[in-house]
Design a protein around this motif. Sequence first.
Motif, short mmCIF file in Angstrom:
data_model
loop_
_atom_site.label_atom_id
_atom_site.label_comp_id
_atom_site.label_asym_id
_atom_site.label_seq_id
_atom_site.Cartn_x
_atom_site.Cartn_y
_atom_site.Cartn_z
N LYS A 235 27.04 51.33 22.85
CA LYS A 235 28.06 50.30 22.74
C LYS A 235 27.70 49.21 23.74
O LYS A 235 26.74 49.33 24.49
CB LYS A 235 29.43 50.92 23.03
CG LYS A 235 29.93 51.79 21.89
CD LYS A 235 31.13 52.63 22.26
CE LYS A 235 30.68 54.01 22.71
NZ LYS A 235 31.75 55.00 22.82
N TYR B 285 28.86 48.26 26.53
CA TYR B 285 28.76 48.58 27.97
C TYR B 285 27.57 49.47 28.28
O TYR B 285 27.08 49.46 29.41
CB TYR B 285 30.07 49.15 28.52
CG TYR B 285 30.71 50.31 27.77
CD1 TYR B 285 30.25 51.60 27.88
CD2 TYR B 285 31.83 50.09 26.97
CE1 TYR B 285 30.86 52.66 27.22
CE2 TYR B 285 32.46 51.14 26.30
CZ TYR B 285 31.97 52.42 26.44
OH TYR B 285 32.58 53.45 25.79
N ASP B 286 27.09 50.20 27.29
CA ASP B 286 25.85 50.96 27.50
C ASP B 286 24.67 50.01 27.68
O ASP B 286 23.78 50.25 28.49
CB ASP B 286 25.59 51.89 26.32
CG ASP B 286 26.69 52.91 26.14
OD1 ASP B 286 27.01 53.61 27.12
OD2 ASP B 286 27.25 53.01 25.03
N TYR C 123 24.89 47.02 28.87
CA TYR C 123 25.04 46.42 30.20
C TYR C 123 24.50 47.34 31.29
O TYR C 123 23.80 46.89 32.20
CB TYR C 123 26.52 46.12 30.46
CG TYR C 123 26.75 45.44 31.79
CD1 TYR C 123 26.48 44.09 31.94
CD2 TYR C 123 27.22 46.15 32.89
CE1 TYR C 123 26.66 43.45 33.16
CE2 TYR C 123 27.41 45.52 34.10
CZ TYR C 123 27.13 44.18 34.24
OH TYR C 123 27.31 43.56 35.45
N LEU C 124 24.78 48.62 31.17
CA LEU C 124 24.37 49.57 32.20
C LEU C 124 22.86 49.71 32.29
O LEU C 124 22.29 49.77 33.37
CB LEU C 124 25.00 50.95 31.92
CG LEU C 124 24.68 52.06 32.93
CD1 LEU C 124 25.22 51.71 34.32
CD2 LEU C 124 25.28 53.39 32.48
N GLY D 160 35.91 54.00 21.00
CA GLY D 160 35.41 52.65 20.75
C GLY D 160 35.68 51.75 21.94
O GLY D 160 36.08 52.21 23.01
N THR D 161 35.46 50.46 21.73
CA THR D 161 35.62 49.50 22.82
C THR D 161 36.73 48.50 22.47
O THR D 161 36.73 47.93 21.38
CB THR D 161 34.30 48.72 23.03
OG1 THR D 161 33.23 49.65 23.13
CG2 THR D 161 34.36 47.86 24.27
N ASP D 162 37.66 48.29 23.40
CA ASP D 162 38.70 47.28 23.20
C ASP D 162 38.06 45.91 22.99
O ASP D 162 37.03 45.60 23.60
CB ASP D 162 39.62 47.20 24.43
CG ASP D 162 40.40 48.47 24.65
OD1 ASP D 162 41.17 48.86 23.76
OD2 ASP D 162 40.23 49.08 25.72
N LYS E 268 37.49 43.93 26.21
CA LYS E 268 36.40 44.51 27.01
C LYS E 268 35.05 44.23 26.35
O LYS E 268 34.06 44.00 27.02
CB LYS E 268 36.59 46.03 27.17
CG LYS E 268 37.92 46.46 27.77
CD LYS E 268 37.99 46.26 29.25
CE LYS E 268 39.38 46.56 29.83
NZ LYS E 268 39.73 47.97 29.89
N LYS F 83 34.11 40.80 27.30
CA LYS F 83 33.80 40.72 28.74
C LYS F 83 32.39 41.23 29.03
O LYS F 83 31.62 40.58 29.74
CB LYS F 83 34.85 41.54 29.51
CG LYS F 83 34.98 41.17 30.95
CD LYS F 83 36.12 41.95 31.62
CE LYS F 83 37.45 41.21 31.49
NZ LYS F 83 38.51 41.85 32.32
N PHE F 84 32.06 42.39 28.48
CA PHE F 84 30.72 42.95 28.72
C PHE F 84 29.65 42.13 28.02
O PHE F 84 28.55 41.96 28.53
CB PHE F 84 30.67 44.42 28.26
CG PHE F 84 31.13 45.39 29.30
CD1 PHE F 84 30.26 45.86 30.28
CD2 PHE F 84 32.44 45.83 29.34
CE1 PHE F 84 30.68 46.75 31.25
CE2 PHE F 84 32.87 46.71 30.32
CZ PHE F 84 32.00 47.17 31.27
N ALA G 208 28.94 39.24 30.07
CA ALA G 208 28.27 39.64 31.32
C ALA G 208 26.78 39.90 31.06
O ALA G 208 25.93 39.60 31.92
CB ALA G 208 28.93 40.90 31.89
#
Lengths: 211, 211, 211, 211
Positions: free
Chosen positions: B58, B60-61, B63-64, B96-98, B101, B104-105, B108
């Motif tokens: 997803k 954020y993954d 991003y990490l 899932g992802t809001d 969010k 935002k990610f 970023a």
Amino acid sequence: MSFLRDSKAKSKKVIFFGDSITQAGVQPGGYISLMKTMLAQQGITDYELSGAGIGGNKVYDLYLRMPEDVIAQSPDIVVIWVGVNDVWHKSSYGTGTDADKFEKFYRAIIKQLQANNIKVVLVTPATIGEKNDYSNQQDGDLNKYSQIIRNIAKDSNLPVCDLRSLFHSYEVKNNTANVDRGILTVDGVHLNDAGNKFVAEEMWKVLKEVK
Amino acid sequence: MSFLRDSKAKSKKVIFFGDSITQAGVQPGGYISLMKTMLAQQGITDYELSGAGIGGNKVYDLYLRMPEDVIAQSPDIVVIWVGVNDVWHKSSYGTGTDADKFEKFYRAIIKQLQANNIKVVLVTPATIGEKNDYSNQQDGDLNKYSQIIRNIAKDSNLPVCDLRSLFHSYEVKNNTANVDRGILTVDGVHLNDAGNKFVAEEMWKVLKEVK
Amino acid sequence: MSFLRDSKAKSKKVIFFGDSITQAGVQPGGYISLMKTMLAQQGITDYELSGAGIGGNKVYDLYLRMPEDVIAQSPDIVVIWVGVNDVWHKSSYGTGTDADKFEKFYRAIIKQLQANNIKVVLVTPATIGEKNDYSNQQDGDLNKYSQIIRNIAKDSNLPVCDLRSLFHSYEVKNNTANVDRGILTVDGVHLNDAGNKFVAEEMWKVLKEVK
Amino acid sequence: MSFLRDSKAKSKKVIFFGDSITQAGVQPGGYISLMKTMLAQQGITDYELSGAGIGGNKVYDLYLRMPEDVIAQSPDIVVIWVGVNDVWHKSSYGTGTDADKFEKFYRAIIKQLQANNIKVVLVTPATIGEKNDYSNQQDGDLNKYSQIIRNIAKDSNLPVCDLRSLFHSYEVKNNTANVDRGILTVDGVHLNDAGNKFVAEEMWKVLKEVK
């Protein structure tokens, strides 16, 4: 003068990093405010406590805002208290956090804090519902995520304030009517006066040992 | 010799950054492999294409793992293709992802890539189910998240390969039996041969304009 | 006297059977109340309209309470309007209804009503969010469940008031700012004044044809 | 001759009514098959056991198919074993069952069986994951739904085979490595050989007391 500087240099800056529970913690009566008062009453003056809590935050939200909200503040110690929304939002929005991703981001936060010479204290998510017999909907998942945090603490040799376990013991003893709120929380999640006091005391027990 | 170095200096390193669809894209027949062949056939030699896709990822993954998997590889251009799991995992795992969010990610990621002088191409999530009348379960949410990406592209002045829109037009024209798989995908999500070809062509149209 | 009885015998008892939207429909300004006024103004006196809506109801809730709330009232016609919660509760509570179960219960309701010589009118779920471009989160699923109802109507030869389709056309024409509420609903789901009027008129168009 | 008829009249027809676990129960090695063998070995001949289990069934699915699959078979006793999917499908499909609806349908099933002079035995849902410390994701919710069933049993004065509690005790004693499957189940939910034997024995203890 140098005495003063030494004294000042020894003051420990602590940031409590978390979600809405921590956001409320800096309010009057909140667990961070109570801890401040508690330390002042005990004549402990070398701690500077502040909160960095935002409602609805999950572990990856902490990771995203950590550089600005935490590391840029140059704390000595960061207390990470997260997990309730990672579990809760699974059923309320379909947007919780997978267990493996939870661990991955949690470890990434610790790694980055430590890379900045910041000491870390871990906290397990306390409760979603106060029933004392593990019959709150999310109890299984909260236990699972708490165990992830305990495992990280163990293999990373980090102190942990195990609120999940402490709350359970407290509820078994004090919540004899087995109600789902009103003992340590107002709504099953957010702390009431007794909860704020309990958390302030338990966190301090762990925090004071961090050298 | 210096000629050689100049020539080499002009070669553009492109990383396709995404989920299982991109992970499969580097396999024989995958959209990245096809694009390589396509460019070779057209005598275009100044692009170096590679994939950084991991199943289940997803936003954020991405991003990490971006610092290690993408930025450390020093690409010139990164094509971000993510969103299917952010929507899909809401109903399949509750993780899932809001929407807020997600945005935002997503922003970023762009910010950090641009801070490293990397050019960025955005891609909308193509499809979860191929029915052509917006009656696939996640169609509304996919449209919503695609619109978020289009808005980011617009206000950040970034090129976007709008697969969501392109797939829909293709399905309306070619999926006359209104089936939920087998036109551009094998399972409603992952590309079949026609899908890989379609994506390779459409992505190249956008990619070649990035100077 | 026999004239009176004949006259009375011709009066059609109609029950609107559904969820919170129908529960609100019998309130002043609600779509059922408006339809009553509308019929009175047109001098139509041979219909007796009443509501059997309960907030949060899904298709199987209707099935469970149908014997008491509907059949025991001996209606001539039942208008079934359900589906919003079957879709919506998937993401808000994790307790929506699978598509195949939705169809199974829907058909079971019809079968039991018809076994009691009650005529049936079907209604598709109107909307969860009023955006006009199928970018509301549940649009795909609502389209899917509406299609299930249309298919049942077709193969059972039953009249259907296709609010899903009618709302969409209305939004495309009238919701030019593409807002998610305030055109026909107050919150994306529950009807405002314009919505109640629209539904009263559209339902009556179908209802008056039921002989 | 009349002796024979009396003897036959005393034979008790038992239907096990449930989900995939019960569907598998009638297979060779399944808990119902084992119970048959067990009774034969003990010379008990006045029970006729059969299964009415369908994979994926939740409480309302049982309610829907009860008239045909159970009542039409004229059983003397029905053993209701349901709940795993009502909890599990919340996170896997977003289509679990709300606690209040679970109770409502559960009671409706009992009421209708009793109205047909059928005796009822209740069973709590055993397990989703075999970890022994309530750290399986759905443990909290399973405990909650089991408590609902225990409460119904109590206020309706019905026998209950409390597999939830029996499995937990068994796991605490025998699952010392705290694994999530392989002790009484193959996958955390469906019974292995030991599980089928355990269930057959525990159910019989309750069943034999039903006069």
